[in-house]
Design an enzyme around this catalytic site. Structure first.
Site, PDB file in Angstrom:
ATOM      1  N   ASP A 132       7.132  44.016 -28.943  1.00 12.53           N
ATOM      2  CA  ASP A 132       7.532  44.199 -27.549  1.00 12.53           C
ATOM      3  C   ASP A 132       8.006  45.616 -27.247  1.00 12.53           C
ATOM      4  O   ASP A 132       7.967  46.052 -26.095  1.00 12.53           O
ATOM      5  CB  ASP A 132       8.655  43.216 -27.186  1.00 12.53           C
ATOM      6  CG  ASP A 132       8.215  41.776 -27.279  1.00 12.53           C
ATOM      7  OD1 ASP A 132       7.176  41.457 -26.687  1.00 12.53           O
ATOM      8  OD2 ASP A 132       8.890  40.978 -27.950  1.00 12.53           O
ATOM      9  N   HIS A 177      13.195  40.707 -35.570  1.00 13.18           N
ATOM     10  CA  HIS A 177      12.221  39.626 -35.474  1.00 13.18           C
ATOM     11  C   HIS A 177      12.661  38.490 -36.376  1.00 13.18           C
ATOM     12  O   HIS A 177      13.212  38.719 -37.464  1.00 13.18           O
ATOM     13  CB  HIS A 177      10.832  40.127 -35.893  1.00 13.18           C
ATOM     14  CG  HIS A 177       9.716  39.258 -35.420  1.00 13.18           C
ATOM     15  ND1 HIS A 177       9.355  38.102 -36.076  1.00 13.18           N
ATOM     16  CD2 HIS A 177       8.882  39.370 -34.355  1.00 13.18           C
ATOM     17  CE1 HIS A 177       8.339  37.545 -35.438  1.00 13.18           C
ATOM     18  NE2 HIS A 177       8.030  38.290 -34.392  1.00 13.18           N
TER      19      HIS A 177
END
Length: 378
Positions: free
Chosen positions: A315, A261
């Protein structure tokens, strides 16, 4: 501005002051209006969380009931929008269908009065109410079927799953889906939210703002990543193939979808919550090969890349949950959009409060003083 001030992708450059949400990537903290995401996932509902994000405070029982009633009342869409969707190609991606449909809403509710609180509230209600209906409608329309109309007796999450499958969902599934919506609702100045604020700064209508944000969300580097996670797990195929798959991709410096991320240097707190939900689903309904591959992949990557801050993000596990619901892979990102509408609208309202149109500069690196070459000499 000097050339040395240039930051590709505007990385680390503040684009706004905001009270909507807070992220601490070093410690794995996410807050909506100061409330920890763990608290909201455990104790709130998606519409209550949306109210918090958009109006800046948790609602009273009366305020929440009124908000829920308005959204329930406005779930249906104009038949002309449904007719328009019937003209979309069956092979079209649902995100493209959603972007077009969201923009079309502005044709029907185009009275733009950004100084009127009643107009703003009506736009918030319509977008939160109708986006799920349009996502579910396109799923049926592209199969040649009529959409399933919404039911006023069902909650927000229950109703969407009902419209999608024409079957009232297991309350356990509906609650998990509602938590997924909470977790995806907002995440500071990500790409789609920045797109929403830039569009909002021109003082256009909120339907165009959501349409622009949907277009941004659709890319595989943003909301589309959860689709790629399932494709990656399918490519691996079995638990035994995880290690060679990981080693091969590390050797050629390829990305692992659903891992890493731009903000979090530790495990995404939303991924931690989602993993617990997946574990609950497995305990109740049993495991499957996708889950087993995913857990092995996380273990191997923690060993290989954990020291580099490569951990699962939101996700990674959301795709596993949606797949278990029987949701088609290409609907994962539209569902992300259903949730993120509340965050986009919160930033829209905030942008209006102290608006200044976005007009960043650029660093020109091209040539100067070039002659015009006549057509016959080119």
């Amino acid at each position: 501005m000097a050339v040395c001030d240039y930051q590709p992708g505007l990385e680390g450059i503040p684009a706004a002051q905001s009270q909507v949400s807070y992220v601490n990537g070093q410690e794995g903290v996410l807050e909506y209006r100061g409330v920890a995401i763990e608290e909201l996932a455990d104790r709130s509902s998606f519409l209550e969380t949306s109210y918090l994000l958009i109006w800046g405070q948790l609602p009273t029982a009366e305020e929440l009931a009124a908000f829920e009633h308005e959204i329930t009342y406005h779930r249906r869409v104009k038949y002309r929008i449904r007719d328009m969707m019937k003209c979309f190609p069956e092979s079209g991606h649902p995100m493209d269908a959603l972007q077009a449909s969201a923009a079309a809403l502005g044709l029907f509710y185009s009275r733009r009065n950004l100084q009127d609180p009643a107009y703003i509230r009506a736009a918030v209600v319509r977008l939160l109410a109708k986006i799920p209906t349009m996502v579910a409608a396109f799923q049926h329309i592209r199969k040649g079927n009529d959409p399933v109309p919404p039911r006023d007796d069902l909650s927000y999450a229950d109703n969407f799953l009902y419209m999608l499958n024409e079957q009232q969902p297991d309350p356990f599934f509906a609650r998990i889906f509602d938590v997924c919506l909470i977790l995806h609702a907002e995440h500071t100045m990500n790409a789609s939210t920045f797109s929403a604020r830039v569009t909002a700064s021109t003082l256009t209508d909120p339907y165009a703002i959501v349409a622009s944000a949907v277009g941004t969300l659709g890319g595989p580097l943003h909301g589309g990543a959860n689709e790629e996670v399932i494709a990656m797990l399918e490519e691996i195929g079995s638990v035994e193939k995880v290690v060679p798959f990981v080693d091969e991709r590390i050797a050629r410096k390829a990305k692992f979808m659903g891992f890493g991320h731009r903000v979090y240097k530790v495990k995404d707190p939303r991924a931690t919550i989602l993993q617990k939900l997946v574990d609950e689903m497995v305990a109740r309904y049993g495991s499957d090969r996708y889950y087993d591959i995913a857990r092995e992949l996380e273990t191997v990557l923690a060993d290989r890349l954990g020291d580099k801050g490569i951990y699962p993000n939101v996700d990674f596990y959301s795709g596993l949950i949606y797949r278990r619901f029987g949701i088609p892979t290409d609907l994962f990102t539209p569902i992300f959009a259903i949730s993120r509408v509340s965050g986009w609208l919160a930033h829209w309202k905030e942008q209006l409060e102290t608006n200044r149109i976005y007009r960043p500069t650029q660093i020109y690196v091209g040539q100067h003083h070039q002659p015009f070459i006549p057509m016959e000499k080119r």
